[in-house]
Design a protein around this motif. Structure first.
Motif, PDB file in Angstrom:
ATOM      1  N   LEU A 172       0.827  -1.212   0.000  1.00 40.95           N
ATOM      2  CA  LEU A 172       0.000   0.000   0.000  1.00 40.95           C
ATOM      3  C   LEU A 172       0.858   1.258   0.000  1.00 40.95           C
ATOM      4  O   LEU A 172       0.550   2.231  -0.705  1.00 40.95           O
ATOM      5  N   LEU A 173       1.934   1.255   0.783  1.00 33.50           N
ATOM      6  CA  LEU A 173       2.807   2.429   0.814  1.00 33.50           C
ATOM      7  C   LEU A 173       3.505   2.631  -0.527  1.00 33.50           C
ATOM      8  O   LEU A 173       3.670   3.755  -0.992  1.00 33.50           O
ATOM      9  N   ALA A 174       3.918   1.533  -1.172  1.00 32.66           N
ATOM     10  CA  ALA A 174       4.488   1.652  -2.522  1.00 32.66           C
ATOM     11  C   ALA A 174       3.448   2.203  -3.483  1.00 32.66           C
ATOM     12  O   ALA A 174       3.757   3.020  -4.364  1.00 32.66           O
ATOM     13  N   SER A 175       2.196   1.796  -3.299  1.00 31.75           N
ATOM     14  CA  SER A 175       1.122   2.203  -4.209  1.00 31.75           C
ATOM     15  C   SER A 175       0.673   3.637  -3.996  1.00 31.75           C
ATOM     16  O   SER A 175      -0.152   4.145  -4.764  1.00 31.75           O
ATOM     17  N   THR A 216       5.886   4.807 -12.628  1.00 27.55           N
ATOM     18  CA  THR A 216       5.101   4.216 -11.542  1.00 27.55           C
ATOM     19  C   THR A 216       4.420   2.931 -11.991  1.00 27.55           C
ATOM     20  O   THR A 216       4.421   1.924 -11.278  1.00 27.55           O
ATOM     21  N   THR A 217       3.849   2.958 -13.185  1.00 28.66           N
ATOM     22  CA  THR A 217       3.094   1.797 -13.667  1.00 28.66           C
ATOM     23  C   THR A 217       4.000   0.624 -14.042  1.00 28.66           C
ATOM     24  O   THR A 217       3.502  -0.484 -14.266  1.00 28.66           O
ATOM     25  N   VAL A 218       5.305   0.858 -14.113  1.00 32.33           N
ATOM     26  CA  VAL A 218       6.267  -0.240 -14.298  1.00 32.33           C
ATOM     27  C   VAL A 218       6.775  -0.741 -12.951  1.00 32.33           C
ATOM     28  O   VAL A 218       6.813  -1.949 -12.685  1.00 32.33           O
ATOM     29  N   LEU A 219       7.146   0.180 -12.068  1.00 27.09           N
ATOM     30  CA  LEU A 219       7.879  -0.170 -10.857  1.00 27.09           C
ATOM     31  C   LEU A 219       7.005  -0.711  -9.737  1.00 27.09           C
ATOM     32  O   LEU A 219       7.379  -1.668  -9.055  1.00 27.09           O
ATOM     33  N   VAL A 220       5.845  -0.101  -9.513  1.00 30.52           N
ATOM     34  CA  VAL A 220       5.007  -0.506  -8.378  1.00 30.52           C
ATOM     35  C   VAL A 220       4.489  -1.936  -8.524  1.00 30.52           C
ATOM     36  O   VAL A 220       4.578  -2.723  -7.569  1.00 30.52           O
ATOM     37  N   PRO A 221       3.942  -2.350  -9.694  1.00 29.69           N
ATOM     38  CA  PRO A 221       3.525  -3.757  -9.810  1.00 29.69           C
ATOM     39  C   PRO A 221       4.670  -4.736  -9.605  1.00 29.69           C
ATOM     40  O   PRO A 221       4.486  -5.810  -9.020  1.00 29.69           O
ATOM     41  N   GLN A 222       5.861  -4.363 -10.086  1.00 26.02           N
ATOM     42  CA  GLN A 222       7.011  -5.250  -9.937  1.00 26.02           C
ATOM     43  C   GLN A 222       7.380  -5.412  -8.469  1.00 26.02           C
ATOM     44  O   GLN A 222       7.608  -6.532  -7.991  1.00 26.02           O
ATOM     45  N   TYR A 223       7.433  -4.300  -7.732  1.00 29.21           N
ATOM     46  CA  TYR A 223       7.781  -4.371  -6.308  1.00 29.21           C
ATOM     47  C   TYR A 223       6.746  -5.177  -5.533  1.00 29.21           C
ATOM     48  O   TYR A 223       7.092  -6.066  -4.740  1.00 29.21           O
ATOM     49  N   GLY A 231      -1.204  -7.250  -5.880  1.00 24.38           N
ATOM     50  CA  GLY A 231      -1.036  -6.782  -7.250  1.00 24.38           C
ATOM     51  C   GLY A 231      -2.099  -5.801  -7.689  1.00 24.38           C
ATOM     52  O   GLY A 231      -1.875  -4.998  -8.598  1.00 24.38           O
ATOM     53  N   ILE A 232      -3.254  -5.829  -7.063  1.00 21.97           N
ATOM     54  CA  ILE A 232      -4.345  -4.935  -7.424  1.00 21.97           C
ATOM     55  C   ILE A 232      -4.182  -3.557  -6.808  1.00 21.97           C
ATOM     56  O   ILE A 232      -4.788  -2.580  -7.253  1.00 21.97           O
ATOM     57  N   TYR A 233      -3.345  -3.453  -5.784  1.00 17.50           N
ATOM     58  CA  TYR A 233      -3.239  -2.190  -5.048  1.00 17.50           C
ATOM     59  C   TYR A 233      -2.842  -1.008  -5.928  1.00 17.50           C
ATOM     60  O   TYR A 233      -3.265   0.121  -5.682  1.00 17.50           O
ATOM     61  N   MET A 234      -2.002  -1.242  -6.952  1.00 19.18           N
ATOM     62  CA  MET A 234      -1.588  -0.107  -7.780  1.00 19.18           C
ATOM     63  C   MET A 234      -2.797   0.546  -8.449  1.00 19.18           C
ATOM     64  O   MET A 234      -2.989   1.756  -8.376  1.00 19.18           O
ATOM     65  N   PRO A 237      -4.284  -6.791 -15.997  1.00 21.14           N
ATOM     66  CA  PRO A 237      -3.113  -6.782 -16.880  1.00 21.14           C
ATOM     67  C   PRO A 237      -1.832  -6.355 -16.174  1.00 21.14           C
ATOM     68  O   PRO A 237      -0.753  -6.901 -16.445  1.00 21.14           O
ATOM     69  N   TRP A 238      -1.931  -5.393 -15.237  1.00 14.33           N
ATOM     70  CA  TRP A 238      -0.740  -4.974 -14.490  1.00 14.33           C
ATOM     71  C   TRP A 238      -0.263  -6.091 -13.576  1.00 14.33           C
ATOM     72  O   TRP A 238       0.940  -6.358 -13.465  1.00 14.33           O
ATOM     73  N   LEU A 239      -1.213  -6.739 -12.891  1.00 14.97           N
ATOM     74  CA  LEU A 239      -0.858  -7.848 -12.003  1.00 14.97           C
ATOM     75  C   LEU A 239      -0.238  -8.998 -12.780  1.00 14.97           C
ATOM     76  O   LEU A 239       0.806  -9.541 -12.391  1.00 14.97           O
ATOM     77  N   MET A 240      -0.836  -9.371 -13.906  1.00 15.63           N
ATOM     78  CA  MET A 240      -0.345 -10.519 -14.663  1.00 15.63           C
ATOM     79  C   MET A 240       0.978 -10.209 -15.356  1.00 15.63           C
ATOM     80  O   MET A 240       1.784 -11.112 -15.588  1.00 15.63           O
ATOM     81  N   MET A 241       1.210  -8.942 -15.694  1.00 15.68           N
ATOM     82  CA  MET A 241       2.517  -8.561 -16.217  1.00 15.68           C
ATOM     83  C   MET A 241       3.604  -8.877 -15.188  1.00 15.68           C
ATOM     84  O   MET A 241       4.652  -9.455 -15.508  1.00 15.68           O
ATOM     85  N   ALA A 242       3.350  -8.524 -13.924  1.00 14.18           N
ATOM     86  CA  ALA A 242       4.322  -8.793 -12.865  1.00 14.18           C
ATOM     87  C   ALA A 242       4.473 -10.283 -12.608  1.00 14.18           C
ATOM     88  O   ALA A 242       5.560 -10.765 -12.288  1.00 14.18           O
ATOM     89  N   GLU A 243       3.365 -11.044 -12.760  1.00 14.69           N
ATOM     90  CA  GLU A 243       3.413 -12.483 -12.474  1.00 14.69           C
ATOM     91  C   GLU A 243       4.055 -13.286 -13.597  1.00 14.69           C
ATOM     92  O   GLU A 243       4.821 -14.215 -13.342  1.00 14.69           O
TER      93      GLU A 243
END
Length: 480
Positions: A15-18, A125-132, A146-149, A385-391
């Motif tokens: 949450l803090l990253a998001s 942000t949309t690259v780094l936060v899902p990855q973290y 993964g949904i938090y972003m 899509p953001w979550l699955m990109m990270a996964e």
């Protein structure tokens, strides 16, 4: 209770990253309340300048344009600086951008530069936060984190619309700047990604980070999970070594077959990113007021924007509770079905209205369709899509695959938002929404055929599902 403490600390870190994503949402949503004030024929006393329609369109589109350039180097930043430092560094372009907008006075160039800087930070942000968030999560709660972003991004849009409705131009712009400062002074206290620390062979720091994230977990062996993560990092790479972008691109071109795990991953991730945008969500969000005006709604611009933003935030929160139980594929399929039906309803309504048929008694249909569209999009294609990109993307190729996917996403945003008014003007509302409905149907087919289920699977199991080569096995403790 002990396990709850472990899960709680992972949720807090994510949450803090998001909060960086909340700053992105504020930047995205700022134009909704700001442009009517800047374009008013008789501007309010505290509004520093007046802009034309063309200048206003540039104020809107410079953010996604900046996001294109911000996404490109984000993966390299994450590997060079670390996930945590890279995310923290985004507070500076956000803050500088808002300060330039706040003190622009009558110089519109400063507003342009400020919006572009906020765009740079938004793209990164949309690259780094899902990855973290993906790298710090246990398998059992990876979906929720993964949904938090997207959840925090929607909250940012909601907040700025509420601020814009009740605060002056100066004060809601100041509030936008404060959000970045809050993010900077809170996220600094969470640990670095253990996966990154292992990649850099900083095992002592990785042990401390993982111990903090899993603190309170009963019968937990830090060293066992560290060994698993090490083996997993090795098994994710086809040749055990990371490759530069050009080499990876040539390998993909030489293996235009789903026998290549890298090609399959890129095809699925990039496909999800394209279908997320071509379904028309940004056209709906950027032109909510115009759409409500087209259907003759009596809702004010502020109220209509707030309704759409609140629907997104609430549905994102609901999705966080169900994504790890229902699964990714069912939610994506439901999302594609609902959005296709809603666009079809809009197309049919505007077709009959354009044919001269009296639709006054049916004017509630497009309003309901718009709200249901936002709800349907949010439960699936908004955040998954953001979550699955990270996964799906292996750690060793995240640098270029994630950056390319997000760059593609923001390119589509820029194209759709710039072309939507022309589509309505030259094709008509009925054809425009009909085309969006067809895109949603195509997204349903794409998910049904190609997208794998990742619910509850470990990183190793996901990579095995993407590869038809001989599976690589390793021991894995109880980390879920």
């Amino acid at each position: 209770m002990e396990k709850d403490l472990s899960v709680l600390k992972q949720h807090v870190a994510a949450l803090l990253a998001s909060l960086a994503a909340m700053s992105a949402g504020i930047a995205i949503g700022w134009t909704a309340p700001a442009l009517p004030l800047l374009q008013a024929e008789e501007p309010a006393e505290n509004v520093p300048l007046r802009v034309s329609v063309d200048e206003g369109s540039w104020i809107s589109s410079l953010l996604p344009l900046g996001a294109l350039f911000g996404a490109m180097p984000a993966g390299l930043m994450a590997d060079w600086m670390g996930r945590k430092k890279a995310i923290l560094s985004l507070a500076f372009p956000y803050t500088l951008g808002w300060l330039l907008i706040l003190f622009a006075d009558e110089t519109i160039v400063l507003v342009y530069v400020g919006r572009f800087l906020c765009g740079l930070a938004t793209g990164a942000t949309t690259v780094l936060v899902p990855q973290y968030n993906e790298e710090i999560a246990e398998d059992a709660i990876r979906g929720a984190l993964g949904i938090y972003m997207d959840f925090m991004l929607c909250n940012g849009v909601t907040l700025i619309n509420i601020f814009g409705a009740y605060l002056s131009y100066t004060w809601f712009t100041i509030a936008s700047c404060i959000a970045s400062a809050i993010f900077l002074f809170t996220f600094v206290w969470v640990p670095e990604s253990p996966v990154y620390l292992i990649m850099k062979d900083r095992m002592e720091e990785a042990t401390e980070a993982l111990s903090w994230l899993r603190q309170g977990k009963r019968s937990y062996d830090v060293q066992e999970e560290l060994r698993y993560l090490q083996v997993n990092l090795i098994s994710q790479s086809d040749d055990q070594e990371p490759r530069p972008f050009c080499d990876m691109l040539m390998r993909i071109l030489n293996k235009l077959s789903f026998k290549s795990r890298t090609f399959r991953t890129v095809f699925i991730v990039y496909g999800l990113m394209v279908f997320q945008i071509v379904g028309g969500i940004d056209a709906v969000l950027f032109y909510t007021v115009d759409i409500f005006n087209d259907v003759g709604s009596d809702l004010s611009s502020n109220v209509s924007s707030i309704i759409v933003a609140v629907c997104q935030s609430v549905c994102n929160l609901i999705s966080a509770f169900y994504v790890d139980s229902l699964g990714r594929r069912p939610m994506l399929l439901i999302s594609a079905f609902i959005t296709a039906v809603c666009h079809a309803a809009l197309a049919i309504y505007f077709y009959f209205k354009g044919s001269g048929i009296d639709m006054e008694s049916w004017s509630w249909i497009p309003v309901v369709a718009l709200i249901l569209f936002v709800i349907g999009f949010t439960v699936g294609f908004s955040q998954l899509p953001w979550l699955m990109m990270a996964e799906l993307v292996p750690t060793r190729t995240k640098t270029w695959v994630n950056a390319g996917a997000v760059t593609l996403n923001w390119t589509m945003v820029f194209v759709i938002t710039k072309d939507f008014p022309d589509m309505v003007q030259y094709l008509g509302n009925d054809v425009t929404y009909g085309l969006f409905s067809c895109m949603c149907v195509m997204s349903f087919v794409f998910v049904a055929i190609w997208v794998p289920e990742t619910k509850g699977k470990s990183r190793e199991e996901i990579q095995e599902a993407l590869s038809i080569k001989k599976k690589v096995t390793s021991s894995k403790g109880d980390f879920a």
